[in-house]
Scaffold this motif. Structure first.
Motif, PDB file in Angstrom:
ATOM      1  N   VAL A 191     -20.286  -4.117  52.929  1.00  0.00           N
ATOM      2  CA  VAL A 191     -18.864  -3.839  53.090  1.00  0.00           C
ATOM      3  C   VAL A 191     -18.418  -3.671  51.989  1.00  0.00           C
ATOM      4  CG1 VAL A 191     -16.906  -4.669  54.232  1.00  0.00           C
ATOM      5  CG2 VAL A 191     -18.841  -5.120  55.428  1.00  0.00           C
ATOM      6  N   ALA A 192     -18.521  -4.340  50.850  1.00  0.00           N
ATOM      7  CA  ALA A 192     -18.032  -4.300  49.608  1.00  0.00           C
ATOM      8  C   ALA A 192     -18.104  -2.728  48.983  1.00  0.00           C
ATOM      9  CB  ALA A 192     -18.327  -5.392  48.633  1.00  0.00           C
ATOM     10  N   ASP A 193     -19.452  -2.417  49.099  1.00  0.00           N
ATOM     11  CA  ASP A 193     -19.839  -1.245  48.615  1.00  0.00           C
ATOM     12  C   ASP A 193     -19.169  -0.065  49.317  1.00  0.00           C
ATOM     13  OD1 ASP A 193     -23.130  -2.080  47.834  1.00  0.00           O
ATOM     14  OD2 ASP A 193     -21.559  -2.329  46.766  1.00  0.00           O
ATOM     15  N   VAL A 194     -19.061  -0.081  50.648  1.00  0.00           N
ATOM     16  CA  VAL A 194     -18.213   0.889  51.445  1.00  0.00           C
ATOM     17  C   VAL A 194     -16.995   0.728  50.761  1.00  0.00           C
ATOM     18  CG1 VAL A 194     -17.432   1.428  53.807  1.00  0.00           C
ATOM     19  CG2 VAL A 194     -19.942   0.726  53.369  1.00  0.00           C
ATOM     20  N   ASP A 195     -16.364  -0.217  50.759  1.00  0.00           N
ATOM     21  CA  ASP A 195     -14.854  -0.291  50.407  1.00  0.00           C
ATOM     22  C   ASP A 195     -14.568   0.569  48.895  1.00  0.00           C
ATOM     23  OD1 ASP A 195     -14.086  -3.790  51.813  1.00  0.00           O
ATOM     24  OD2 ASP A 195     -14.022  -1.812  52.620  1.00  0.00           O
ATOM     25  N   ALA A 196     -15.652   0.068  47.823  1.00  0.00           N
ATOM     26  CA  ALA A 196     -15.586   0.762  46.758  1.00  0.00           C
ATOM     27  C   ALA A 196     -15.727   2.357  46.996  1.00  0.00           C
ATOM     28  CB  ALA A 196     -16.586   0.154  45.867  1.00  0.00           C
ATOM     29  N   VAL A 197     -16.692   2.737  47.855  1.00  0.00           N
ATOM     30  CA  VAL A 197     -16.273   4.159  47.856  1.00  0.00           C
ATOM     31  C   VAL A 197     -15.280   4.889  48.548  1.00  0.00           C
ATOM     32  CG1 VAL A 197     -17.792   5.984  49.285  1.00  0.00           C
ATOM     33  CG2 VAL A 197     -18.985   4.135  48.211  1.00  0.00           C
ATOM     34  N   ASN A 198     -14.975   3.882  49.470  1.00  0.00           N
ATOM     35  CA  ASN A 198     -13.352   4.269  50.209  1.00  0.00           C
ATOM     36  C   ASN A 198     -12.228   4.482  49.303  1.00  0.00           C
ATOM     37  OD1 ASN A 198     -14.520   4.747  52.834  1.00  0.00           O
ATOM     38  ND2 ASN A 198     -14.091   2.584  53.322  1.00  0.00           N
ATOM     39  N   ARG A 199     -12.253   3.243  48.292  1.00  0.00           N
ATOM     40  CA  ARG A 199     -11.193   3.233  47.157  1.00  0.00           C
ATOM     41  C   ARG A 199     -11.382   4.473  46.339  1.00  0.00           C
ATOM     42  NH1 ARG A 199     -12.275  -1.683  46.172  1.00  0.00           N
ATOM     43  NH2 ARG A 199     -13.479  -1.414  44.308  1.00  0.00           N
ATOM     44  N   SER A 200     -12.488   4.667  45.834  1.00  0.00           N
ATOM     45  CA  SER A 200     -12.800   5.864  44.883  1.00  0.00           C
ATOM     46  C   SER A 200     -12.192   7.179  45.407  1.00  0.00           C
ATOM     47  CB  SER A 200     -14.188   6.040  44.736  1.00  0.00           C
ATOM     48  OG  SER A 200     -14.701   4.701  43.894  1.00  0.00           O
ATOM     49  N   HIS A 201     -12.554   7.459  46.935  1.00  0.00           N
ATOM     50  CA  HIS A 201     -12.106   8.386  47.380  1.00  0.00           C
ATOM     51  C   HIS A 201     -10.630   8.569  47.630  1.00  0.00           C
ATOM     52  CE1 HIS A 201     -15.618  10.721  48.858  1.00  0.00           C
ATOM     53  NE2 HIS A 201     -16.398   9.627  48.944  1.00  0.00           N
ATOM     54  N   ALA A 202     -10.100   7.160  47.775  1.00  0.00           N
ATOM     55  CA  ALA A 202      -8.492   7.293  48.091  1.00  0.00           C
ATOM     56  C   ALA A 202      -7.816   7.700  46.345  1.00  0.00           C
ATOM     57  CB  ALA A 202      -8.199   5.782  48.221  1.00  0.00           C
ATOM     58  N   VAL A 203      -8.496   7.244  45.371  1.00  0.00           N
ATOM     59  CA  VAL A 203      -8.021   7.443  43.976  1.00  0.00           C
ATOM     60  C   VAL A 203      -8.072   9.168  43.913  1.00  0.00           C
ATOM     61  CG1 VAL A 203      -8.503   7.393  41.596  1.00  0.00           C
ATOM     62  CG2 VAL A 203      -8.424   5.446  42.918  1.00  0.00           C
ATOM     63  N   LEU A 223      -1.924   4.185  43.058  1.00  0.00           N
ATOM     64  CA  LEU A 223      -3.164   4.548  42.136  1.00  0.00           C
ATOM     65  C   LEU A 223      -3.420   3.312  41.244  1.00  0.00           C
ATOM     66  CD1 LEU A 223      -2.707   8.178  41.194  1.00  0.00           C
ATOM     67  CD2 LEU A 223      -4.624   7.254  42.607  1.00  0.00           C
ATOM     68  N   ARG A 224      -2.177   2.701  41.004  1.00  0.00           N
ATOM     69  CA  ARG A 224      -2.297   1.489  39.993  1.00  0.00           C
ATOM     70  C   ARG A 224      -2.942   0.250  40.679  1.00  0.00           C
ATOM     71  NH1 ARG A 224       2.835   3.391  37.789  1.00  0.00           N
ATOM     72  NH2 ARG A 224       3.891   2.563  39.454  1.00  0.00           N
ATOM     73  N   ARG A 225      -2.811   0.300  42.192  1.00  0.00           N
ATOM     74  CA  ARG A 225      -3.361  -0.888  42.956  1.00  0.00           C
ATOM     75  C   ARG A 225      -4.799  -0.315  42.979  1.00  0.00           C
ATOM     76  NH1 ARG A 225       1.180  -0.244  45.822  1.00  0.00           N
ATOM     77  NH2 ARG A 225       0.355   1.104  47.311  1.00  0.00           N
ATOM     78  N   LEU A 226      -5.084   0.852  43.178  1.00  0.00           N
ATOM     79  CA  LEU A 226      -6.584   1.211  43.511  1.00  0.00           C
ATOM     80  C   LEU A 226      -7.538   0.878  42.172  1.00  0.00           C
ATOM     81  CD1 LEU A 226      -6.075   4.397  45.954  1.00  0.00           C
ATOM     82  CD2 LEU A 226      -6.722   2.124  46.560  1.00  0.00           C
ATOM     83  N   THR A 227      -6.890   1.215  40.832  1.00  0.00           N
ATOM     84  CA  THR A 227      -7.564   1.383  39.817  1.00  0.00           C
ATOM     85  C   THR A 227      -7.376  -0.068  39.017  1.00  0.00           C
ATOM     86  OG1 THR A 227      -5.807   2.096  38.624  1.00  0.00           O
ATOM     87  CG2 THR A 227      -7.614   3.952  39.500  1.00  0.00           C
ATOM     88  N   SER A 228      -6.987  -1.198  39.823  1.00  0.00           N
ATOM     89  CA  SER A 228      -6.560  -2.689  39.078  1.00  0.00           C
ATOM     90  C   SER A 228      -7.741  -3.089  38.397  1.00  0.00           C
ATOM     91  CB  SER A 228      -5.868  -3.490  39.965  1.00  0.00           C
ATOM     92  OG  SER A 228      -6.655  -3.661  41.143  1.00  0.00           O
ATOM     93  N   ASP A 229      -9.133  -2.754  39.075  1.00  0.00           N
ATOM     94  CA  ASP A 229     -10.119  -3.664  38.505  1.00  0.00           C
ATOM     95  C   ASP A 229     -10.940  -2.587  37.664  1.00  0.00           C
ATOM     96  OD1 ASP A 229     -12.521  -3.191  41.682  1.00  0.00           O
ATOM     97  OD2 ASP A 229     -10.688  -1.900  40.640  1.00  0.00           O
ATOM     98  N   GLU A 230     -10.512  -1.478  37.379  1.00  0.00           N
ATOM     99  CA  GLU A 230     -11.042  -0.324  36.335  1.00  0.00           C
ATOM    100  C   GLU A 230     -10.607  -0.260  35.182  1.00  0.00           C
ATOM    101  OE1 GLU A 230     -14.805  -0.021  38.809  1.00  0.00           O
ATOM    102  OE2 GLU A 230     -14.132   0.851  36.822  1.00  0.00           O
ATOM    103  N   PRO A 231     -10.426  -0.827  34.175  1.00  0.00           N
ATOM    104  CA  PRO A 231      -9.900  -0.694  32.945  1.00  0.00           C
ATOM    105  C   PRO A 231      -9.790   0.796  32.229  1.00  0.00           C
ATOM    106  CG  PRO A 231     -11.094  -2.636  32.688  1.00  0.00           C
ATOM    107  CD  PRO A 231     -11.592  -1.854  33.927  1.00  0.00           C
ATOM    108  N   ALA A 232     -11.085   1.263  32.477  1.00  0.00           N
ATOM    109  CA  ALA A 232     -11.127   2.717  31.744  1.00  0.00           C
ATOM    110  C   ALA A 232     -10.004   3.695  32.485  1.00  0.00           C
ATOM    111  CB  ALA A 232     -12.431   3.180  31.880  1.00  0.00           C
ATOM    112  N   GLN A 233     -10.236   3.486  34.052  1.00  0.00           N
ATOM    113  CA  GLN A 233      -9.348   4.288  34.911  1.00  0.00           C
ATOM    114  C   GLN A 233      -7.933   3.958  34.781  1.00  0.00           C
ATOM    115  OE1 GLN A 233     -11.301   6.684  35.127  1.00  0.00           O
ATOM    116  NE2 GLN A 233     -11.243   7.001  37.535  1.00  0.00           N
TER     117      GLN A 233
END
Length: 799
Positions: free
Chosen positions: A37-49, A96-106
């Motif tokens: 589920v976490a991997d699916v959420d991560a994929v969905n989050r990338s598409h949302a970005v 976008l700030r919420r979606l990339t909060s755990d990705e410092p580079a992004q």
């Protein structure tokens, strides 16, 4: 495996093992499912970005489109998409700030995007404010288009980088997702197999305990029931996992569809970039064809663009515009090092704001209007030649000031000197005025220069080397022909031809004369002189506009000279006339007084008695003499008033006695003509000149009697705190409206023919108005032909 668990306690321990296995299997299945589920959420989050950044770029473009529509139309309704886009952009940035909060580079890339969007919206706001304030120009439009393009290119690049990184993350997370599903299935299968093996071992162990078989069987049945329940639970969990796998597959399909859409959007973005590049090329073509000089510098002040107009200016300074490309402007154009242009350009780049200013460039002999437009990494400069506009403005100011100076006094020689000093500066370094004298000779009346010492030196040079006014060219020729001469460039050959000797030639060369013009001073068809302008400024060349300005100045100066000469002639004529009138009046008065004296002696009978016929003749002689004496007094009074020699003697005047005395003097003449003369006067005192008031009233009453054939004449007096008003009303012939003011002109008569009925000099009304104004008042008239007239004398109470 040799498991031996004798006794009840051991069997109970063995009974707990399946439960523990079930819990272990459930925990492992839950952990793997959670990872999936976490991997699916991560994929969905990338598409949302990716979707959010696309929406962000789209709304930024919508804002730019709305702003351009407003700039083109000026209609505020086109700003609604702009405002909506700004709000959507803020909302997308928050997401976008919420979606990339755990990705410092992004998150770093998102900060760059947020800064670029803020700078782009600042440029859009600036364009809107300029459109509203009316400060929008072609230069500012070009600057905003270029800077806006740069910002949008940077924004697209930043979004592209972020999306590229997110697509790489999507690929990685899809792999992790598949691995998580596969690992979950493996772990659950292994756990189930272990549970089955352990269950078999436990059953084998229970079979060894024969003595406790029944109890063990019961326990085994219970355990079988538990295992069956656990198996059912595992089957249920397997079904659920299959359902989740199906959902994950559907999600993967959605992601593939989204990826296809992103590919389409990428192709559209590439088309947009191509269109932007075409727009940039079109902007370059616009700058190339711009009549103003346009240059672009990078952050190190190196040339990156120069249009043909700017290259022409550099060519005038002896610099090849193609050679300086890529080089620092301050090193290549030495004239700009330390100039105002450098100071203003550096200030514009430092403060990041547009700077505009005008300046005169001596080596170009031109006025330039500079506009400096800074961007993030470049500075654009636009230079417009406003020399003609400036010279027209300076010419208008010079003409205005010259007109004011020329009109300030009738002393035209001092006025000409002031006008010559005005011309020295922007228009010329030397200015001279030559005038034609009464005998036709020409003399230099004025010479002007900024340095007074040079003026003295020029006068000494003029004395040592007098101008040749008889030559075929120069001041004399201009005065003779009335045609101007202009010399745009004075060559050394011209100086050699004009030099009287080597010393004279050396002096003229030392003057460094570059250009000159000579214009005639013409008024009323007469050439009164000539105006000469000389420029020693490098690069200054007189042209037709300078000639027109000089002609206008010369014409105004000539008119001022002519007016002054006419005024002096008029003054001389007036003084001669007044002197003549005074002399003639005096010469006429002397024999007239003798005639009146002899008439009195004859009437008294000193030389013998006279009969009635002789006495009647003497009376007519006396009446004629008195009339002639009155005319002479009238002429003397007029000459004194006109010459400004009439003296006012103030006194307290009793109005009733003065009016009654004046009416008594006119009464016999009115009675002789069959007219009624009456006065209405209150008691009162007026501080004024009583003699002059009596003469005013006497003149007006006599005039009323002269032009009234029947009826009556009335003198009414009205007294108030400020003065008195005297109304003389008659029932005479009246006055036409076009003559109401002319009757106060000296020597003007209502009847102009030599056979007029009424006599007189025509000075009575002119003298009366002049005396009234001398006393601070005035005389006015109201009249209609055939209905009589009313003359009003207004006099103040003098303090």
């Amino acid at each position: 495996m040799g498991l031996t668990l004798p006794g009840l306690a051991q069997r109970r321990v063995l009974a707990l093992v399946p439960a523990l296995l079930v819990l272990l299997i459930g925990a492992l299945a839950y952990g793997r499912a959670k990872s999936v589920v976490a991997d699916v959420d991560a994929v969905n989050r990338s598409h949302a970005v990716i979707e959010g950044t696309d929406a962000l770029l789209t709304r930024a473009i919508d804002a730019e489109t709305g702003q351009r529509a407003y700039l083109l139309t000026g209609d505020e309704i086109f700003l609604d998409p702009f405002r909506g886009a700004r709000a959507d952009v803020s909302r997308h940035l928050d997401s976008l700030r919420r979606l990339t909060s755990d990705e410092p580079a992004q998150r770093t890339r998102l900060n760059t995007i947020e800064r670029l969007i803020a700078e782009r919206f600042a440029l859009l706001d600036l364009g809107i404010e300029q459109r509203r304030s009316g400060a929008q120009t072609v230069a500012t439009d070009h600057e905003r288009m270029l800077v806006g393009k740069i910002k949008m290119d940077q924004l697209r690049a930043a979004i592209g980088n972020l999306q590229t990184q997110e697509r790489e993350l999507v690929a990685e997370r899809r792999g992790a997702e598949k691995r998580s599903v596969r690992n979950a299935a493996i772990v659950v299968g292994i756990a189930a197999l272990i549970a089955i093996v352990l269950s078999a071992l436990i059953n084998l162990t229970f079979s060894r305990a024969v003595e406790d078989r029944d109890t063990a069987n019961a326990e085994l049945r219970a355990m079988n029931v538990d295992l069956k329940r656990q198996s059912e639970q595992l089957e249920t969990q397997a079904v659920e996992m299959e359902s989740q796998a199906a959902e994950l597959e559907a999600t993967a399909e959605d992601l593939r569809s989204t990826n296809d859409e992103l590919n389409v959007a990428g192709r559209a973005a590439e088309a947009a970039r191509t269109a932007a590049e075409n727009a940039r090329l079109q902007l370059d073509r616009v700058l190339e064809n711009l009549p103003d000089a346009a240059s672009v510098f990078d952050s190190e002040w190196r040339y990156t663009f120069i249009n043909p107009a700017a290259k022409r200016i550099l060519a005038v300074r002896g610099i090849d515009g193609d050679r300086v490309m890529g080089k620092v402007v301050w090193d290549e154009v030495k004239q700009l090092k330390g100039s105002r242009f450098e100071a203003e350009s550096r200030r514009a780049a430092l403060e990041q704001k547009v700077v505009e200013y005008d300046e005169y460039v001596p080596e170009l002999d031109a006025w330039l209007e500079n506009t400096i437009v800074p961007a993030r990494d470049v500075v654009m400069t636009f230079t417009r030649d406003i020399t003609r506009k400036k010279r027209e403005q300076q010419g208008a100011e010079l003409l205005s000031e010259a007109s004011r100076v020329l009109a300030s006094t009738l002393d035209y020689e001092s006025t000409l000197e002031s006008v010559a000093r005005l011309a020295v500066g922007d228009l010329a370094e030397w200015c001279a005025v030559d005038l034609v004298q009464a005998g036709g000779a020409i003399r230099q009346a004025v010479v002007a220069h900024i340095d007074e010492e040079k003026v003295k030196w020029a006068k000494e040079l003029n004395r040592r080397y007098p101008p040749d006014y008889a030559g075929p060219t120069g001041v004399g020729a201009v005065i003779r022909t009335g045609r101007p001469e202009i010399y745009p460039e004075i060559s050394d050959e011209m100086l050699v031809a004009a030099g009287r000797d080597e010393h004279h030639l050396a002096i003229m060369r030392e003057l460094q004369i570059k250009s000159a013009l000579i214009v005639p001073m013409i008024a009323r068809g007469r050439t009164l002189g000539a105006l000469t302008l000389i420029s020693t400024r490098k690069g200054r060349r007189y042209d037709d506009s300078d000639l027109a300005l000089a002609m206008e100045i010369a014409t105004r100066a000539a008119i001022a000279i002519d007016n002054a000469q006419l005024y002096r002639s008029a003054l001389a004529a007036s003084e001669a006339k007044s002197a003549f009138l005074a002399t003639m009046s005096h010469e006429l008065r002397t024999p007239l007084n003798a005639i009146i004296g002899y008439q009195s002696l004859l009437k008294e009978g000193i030389h013998g008695s006279l009969n009635d016929s002789q006495l009647a003749q003497l009376s007519r002689m006396r009446a004629s003499a008195d009339h002639l004496l009155g005319l002479i007094d009238e002429i003397l009074t007029f000459s004194r008033v006109e010459a400004g020699k009439e003296v006012v003697r103030l006194e307290e005047v009793e109005l009733r006695p003065l009016v009654e005395e004046t009416v008594g003097m006119v009464g016999p003449l009115a009675e002789h003509r069959g007219l009624t003369l009456r006065a209405e006067v209150p008691d009162g005192v007026l501080k004024t000149d009583g003699v002059k008031l009596r003469q005013i009233l006497l003149n007006l009453l006599s005039n009323a009697v002269k032009f009234t054939e029947q009826g009556e004449i009335t003198l009414r007096v009205r007294r108030d705190g400020n003065g008195a008003e005297f109304y003389i009303t008659d029932t005479g012939i009246g006055i036409a409206s076009e003559n109401l003011q002319r009757i106060f002109e000296p020597f003007w008569q209502v009847e102009q023919s030599s056979t007029r009925k009424a006599g007189g000099t025509g000075l009575g009304l002119a003298v009366s108005r002049s005396l009234a104004r001398l006393l601070g008042g005035d005389v006015s008239v109201e009249s209609q032909p055939g209905q009589g007239s009313t003359f009003t004398v207004t006099l103040p109470n003098q303090s």
